[in-house]
Write a protein that holds these residues in place. Structure first.
Motif, PDB file in Angstrom:
ATOM      1  N   ASP A 251      32.651  47.636  31.908  1.00  0.00           N
ATOM      2  CA  ASP A 251      33.490  48.650  32.313  1.00  0.00           C
ATOM      3  C   ASP A 251      34.989  47.901  32.334  1.00  0.00           C
ATOM      4  N   LEU A 252      35.916  48.864  31.799  1.00  0.00           N
ATOM      5  CA  LEU A 252      37.189  48.361  31.536  1.00  0.00           C
ATOM      6  C   LEU A 252      37.732  47.777  32.917  1.00  0.00           C
ATOM      7  N   ALA A 253      37.427  48.834  34.031  1.00  0.00           N
ATOM      8  CA  ALA A 253      38.227  48.495  35.293  1.00  0.00           C
ATOM      9  C   ALA A 253      37.456  46.929  35.527  1.00  0.00           C
ATOM     10  N   LEU A 254      36.189  46.735  35.356  1.00  0.00           N
ATOM     11  CA  LEU A 254      35.730  45.573  35.742  1.00  0.00           C
ATOM     12  C   LEU A 254      36.049  44.296  34.753  1.00  0.00           C
ATOM     13  N   GLN A 255      36.545  44.622  33.405  1.00  0.00           N
ATOM     14  CA  GLN A 255      37.203  43.825  32.573  1.00  0.00           C
ATOM     15  C   GLN A 255      38.342  43.231  33.041  1.00  0.00           C
ATOM     16  N   ALA A 256      39.077  43.971  33.895  1.00  0.00           N
ATOM     17  CA  ALA A 256      40.409  43.406  34.546  1.00  0.00           C
ATOM     18  C   ALA A 256      39.939  42.604  35.538  1.00  0.00           C
ATOM     19  N   LYS A 257      39.354  42.733  36.313  1.00  0.00           N
ATOM     20  CA  LYS A 257      38.798  41.804  37.547  1.00  0.00           C
ATOM     21  C   LYS A 257      38.319  40.429  36.910  1.00  0.00           C
ATOM     22  N   LEU A 258      37.411  40.588  35.968  1.00  0.00           N
ATOM     23  CA  LEU A 258      36.976  39.514  35.088  1.00  0.00           C
ATOM     24  C   LEU A 258      38.150  38.446  34.582  1.00  0.00           C
ATOM     25  N   LEU A 259      38.986  39.196  34.131  1.00  0.00           N
ATOM     26  CA  LEU A 259      40.321  38.522  33.216  1.00  0.00           C
ATOM     27  C   LEU A 259      41.007  37.822  34.356  1.00  0.00           C
ATOM     28  N   THR A 260      41.314  38.421  35.632  1.00  0.00           N
ATOM     29  CA  THR A 260      41.746  37.718  36.803  1.00  0.00           C
ATOM     30  C   THR A 260      40.949  36.465  37.154  1.00  0.00           C
ATOM     31  N   PHE A 261      39.926  36.613  37.150  1.00  0.00           N
ATOM     32  CA  PHE A 261      39.018  35.387  37.526  1.00  0.00           C
ATOM     33  C   PHE A 261      38.982  34.319  36.440  1.00  0.00           C
ATOM     34  N   LEU A 262      39.156  34.719  35.308  1.00  0.00           N
ATOM     35  CA  LEU A 262      39.267  33.495  34.294  1.00  0.00           C
ATOM     36  C   LEU A 262      40.711  32.814  34.363  1.00  0.00           C
ATOM     37  N   ASP A 263      41.564  33.536  34.692  1.00  0.00           N
ATOM     38  CA  ASP A 263      42.813  33.058  35.120  1.00  0.00           C
ATOM     39  C   ASP A 263      43.078  32.202  36.181  1.00  0.00           C
ATOM     40  N   THR A 264      42.379  32.553  37.080  1.00  0.00           N
ATOM     41  CA  THR A 264      42.690  31.968  38.469  1.00  0.00           C
ATOM     42  C   THR A 264      41.354  31.110  39.271  1.00  0.00           C
ATOM     43  N   GLN A 265      40.162  31.537  38.604  1.00  0.00           N
ATOM     44  CA  GLN A 265      39.234  30.879  39.004  1.00  0.00           C
ATOM     45  C   GLN A 265      38.985  31.153  40.588  1.00  0.00           C
ATOM     46  N   VAL A 266      39.023  32.332  40.938  1.00  0.00           N
ATOM     47  CA  VAL A 266      39.223  32.709  42.620  1.00  0.00           C
ATOM     48  C   VAL A 266      38.500  34.097  42.300  1.00  0.00           C
ATOM     49  N   VAL A 267      37.388  34.333  43.624  1.00  0.00           N
ATOM     50  CA  VAL A 267      36.585  35.337  43.727  1.00  0.00           C
ATOM     51  C   VAL A 267      37.134  36.032  45.131  1.00  0.00           C
ATOM     52  N   ARG A 268      37.064  37.220  45.110  1.00  0.00           N
ATOM     53  CA  ARG A 268      37.258  37.775  46.432  1.00  0.00           C
ATOM     54  C   ARG A 268      36.124  38.891  46.535  1.00  0.00           C
ATOM     55  N   ARG A 269      35.211  38.834  47.457  1.00  0.00           N
ATOM     56  CA  ARG A 269      33.997  39.739  47.501  1.00  0.00           C
ATOM     57  C   ARG A 269      34.566  41.010  47.805  1.00  0.00           C
ATOM     58  N   LEU A 270      33.838  41.895  47.592  1.00  0.00           N
ATOM     59  CA  LEU A 270      33.941  43.374  47.914  1.00  0.00           C
ATOM     60  C   LEU A 270      34.106  43.529  49.520  1.00  0.00           C
ATOM     61  N   GLY A 271      35.301  44.287  49.746  1.00  0.00           N
ATOM     62  CA  GLY A 271      35.487  44.382  51.269  1.00  0.00           C
ATOM     63  C   GLY A 271      36.108  43.092  52.002  1.00  0.00           C
ATOM     64  N   SER A 272      36.613  42.108  51.380  1.00  0.00           N
ATOM     65  CA  SER A 272      36.939  40.894  51.974  1.00  0.00           C
ATOM     66  C   SER A 272      38.407  40.949  51.730  1.00  0.00           C
ATOM     67  N   GLU A 273      39.077  40.269  52.490  1.00  0.00           N
ATOM     68  CA  GLU A 273      40.505  39.892  52.214  1.00  0.00           C
ATOM     69  C   GLU A 273      40.649  38.221  51.582  1.00  0.00           C
ATOM     70  N   THR A 274      39.669  37.412  51.663  1.00  0.00           N
ATOM     71  CA  THR A 274      39.542  36.096  51.505  1.00  0.00           C
ATOM     72  C   THR A 274      39.499  35.755  50.144  1.00  0.00           C
ATOM     73  N   ASN A 275      40.414  35.014  49.672  1.00  0.00           N
ATOM     74  CA  ASN A 275      39.884  34.299  48.322  1.00  0.00           C
ATOM     75  C   ASN A 275      39.031  33.100  48.263  1.00  0.00           C
ATOM     76  N   ILE A 276      38.199  33.021  47.420  1.00  0.00           N
ATOM     77  CA  ILE A 276      37.311  31.732  47.389  1.00  0.00           C
ATOM     78  C   ILE A 276      37.355  31.049  45.994  1.00  0.00           C
ATOM     79  N   LYS A 277      37.896  29.830  45.926  1.00  0.00           N
ATOM     80  CA  LYS A 277      37.933  29.096  44.668  1.00  0.00           C
ATOM     81  C   LYS A 277      36.736  28.959  44.161  1.00  0.00           C
ATOM     82  N   VAL A 278      36.493  28.962  42.768  1.00  0.00           N
ATOM     83  CA  VAL A 278      35.229  29.019  42.385  1.00  0.00           C
ATOM     84  C   VAL A 278      35.465  28.107  40.852  1.00  0.00           C
ATOM     85  N   ASN A 279      34.523  27.118  40.729  1.00  0.00           N
ATOM     86  CA  ASN A 279      34.623  26.281  39.680  1.00  0.00           C
ATOM     87  C   ASN A 279      33.423  26.724  38.692  1.00  0.00           C
TER      88      ASN A 279
END
Length: 468
Positions: A251-279
């Motif tokens: 989905d296009l909206a999810l593509q935007a979130k994936l792009l953000t992850f690829l640029d930052t390597q940071v995940v935020r779970r749904l319903g959370s305000e905490t960023n989690i660094k992922v490699n």
């Protein structure tokens, strides 16, 4: 964030101190003074690890752990007490406690115990995920990628070796059934991330909203029906690899979130305000033309550029005829393992000849199905003398150009026992269209190779149910 910890102890000053300690180490720490408060906090926050005192004002800590484990079986439990005894420690361990600590607890000892408990918690999740998907994974094989000697696949092997030497994003393209999933696992297992986890998700097989929660995870109450806390596949693939299969269907909206992850390597779970660094390394796979999807506004151009780092195009099986023998051997080895056969079946000369002459519109996936069906129909598991190639008319086409005459001709051998003309023409049309799609970089070029309009090609794709 390291994870969520629930501290349960009736000593206010102690849990206040421990909470500050754990918060400073990056844990999301909750506290409870009684067993009842612990039940309420656990129901709200679904902790990864619970640290329980043996003696609480309203309950016994061991009994509380027994109760909580029924509701939160994946959590890890650390017991602590100032009234330790060997019997209590043994009983706690027997009931599933990860560790048993005696007060006063040294801060460093608690931190090490928590770190190990978190690893065990995540390992449990990863094992469950692997078990859930184990039926999709290829069996082990002694055959190496170097044994495939066709010119088309040697290019793939060279690029795959390059992929193992870096952490670059990989984009696997090619027709359905060519072995993109298998190659992605090979790249992972021969890379520096081999000791890390490998996960995969098919973006076309589940609803977009479910793909998002599978990838990013969620917190309790993030959406209607969400129960507990779930770590997403991106988070679970930390230090490992995640395959995004059928990326063109995302989905296009999810593509935007994936792009953000690829640029930052940071995940935020749904319903959370905490960023989690992922490699996590991303490998994407598709049987679609992403450039064409970009032009049609169905795929983000910026995401396409982000994925288009190391591209490996898997050739169709019809371009790998010299690999048929070794590939059939590898598939038979896997089938023998899955069917618990004592020996790996051999292919007789007639069966092998049929495999080499067949055009394989369904590629490696079709070959596996053919061999499995042939095994089930064979009178002996030792030698396969006949392969069940499906509709008889399809096995009768040789789509190699007739080199002695006109290069544009196609040689067709009429089956001795006749054929269904309509069905045969549909199969031949589908095969020619797939060949044109493989040779042309776009559908427009494929239509030109076939001498038809793009509109006509689209009609044929729908009528013959060709995924392109």
């Amino acid at each position: 964030m390291q994870g969520t910890v629930l501290l349960v102890d009736d000593e206010q000053h102690l849990i206040s101190f421990l909470k500050k300690l754990l918060d400073s180490e990056g844990y999301d720490t909750k506290t409870a003074l009684t067993g009842e408060e612990a039940r309420q906090k656990a129901a709200l926050f679904y902790p990864d690890v619970m640290v329980l005192d043996i003696r609480l004002p309203d309950t016994d800590g061991v009994e509380l752990m027994r109760e909580l484990k029924q509701t939160y079986p994946h959590a890890q439990y650390i017991m602590m007490t100032a009234h330790g005894s060997i019997q209590t420690a043994v009983e706690s361990t027997r009931l599933g406690a990860f560790e048993y600590l005696t007060k006063p607890v040294e801060p460093d000892v608690l931190l090490v115990s928590l770190q190990n408990a978190m690893k065990a918690r995540r390992l449990t999740e990863e094992v469950e995920e692997l078990r859930r998907k184990s039926r999709l994974l290829p069996g082990s094989s002694e055959i190496t990628i170097e044994q495939y000697r066709s010119p088309a696949f040697r290019m793939v092997a060279d690029e795959a070796h390059r992929a193992t030497d870096s952490d670059a994003t990989v984009l696997l393209t090619g027709e359905s059934g060519t072995g993109k999933n298998h190659l992605s696992r090979w790249i992972h297992e021969h890379s520096g991330r081999a000791d890390g986890p490998f996960f995969e998700i098919n973006c076309a097989s589940i609803a977009p909203s479910l793909v998002e929660s599978e990838l990013f995870g969620y917190e309790p109450g993030a959406f209607t029906g969400s129960q507990g806390r779930k770590r997403g596949l991106l988070e679970m693939a930390d230090q490992g690899t995640l395959l995004l299969d059928e990326i063109g269907d995302m989905d296009l909206a999810l593509q935007a979130k994936l792009l953000t992850f690829l640029d930052t390597q940071v995940v935020r779970r749904l319903g959370s305000e905490t960023n989690i660094k992922v490699n996590a390394r991303i490998i994407a796979a598709t049987n679609q033309d992403l450039e064409e999807l970009v032009q049609e506004k169905k795929f983000r151009q910026d995401l396409y550029y982000r994925l288009n780092v190391l591209v490996i195009n898997m050739p169709p099986l019809r371009r790998r005829t010299s690999d048929i023998t070794i590939l059939a051997k590898e598939l038979l080895m896997r089938l023998a393992h899955e069917m618990d056969l004592k020996n790996v079946p051999r292919l007789g000369p007639e069966a092998l000849g049929s495999l080499e002459r067949y055009h394989w519109p369904g590629n490696v996936r079709e070959m596996r199905n053919v061999l499995e069906r042939s095994l089930l129909e064979a009178s002996s598991y030792d030698v396969i003398n006949h392969v069940a190639l499906g509709p008889k008319s399809l096995a009768s086409f040789d789509l190699s150009p007739v080199t002695q005459t006109d290069q544009s001709l196609i040689e067709v051998r009429f089956p001795e026992d006749g054929l269904n003309l309509k069905e045969t023409l549909n199969q031949l049309t589908a095969t020619l269209i797939k060949e044109a799609l493989a040779r042309g970089a776009t559908k427009k070029q494929a239509a030109e190779l076939l001498g038809i309009s793009r509109h006509s090609l689209t009609h044929y794709l729908k009528a013959l149910d060709i995924n392109a």
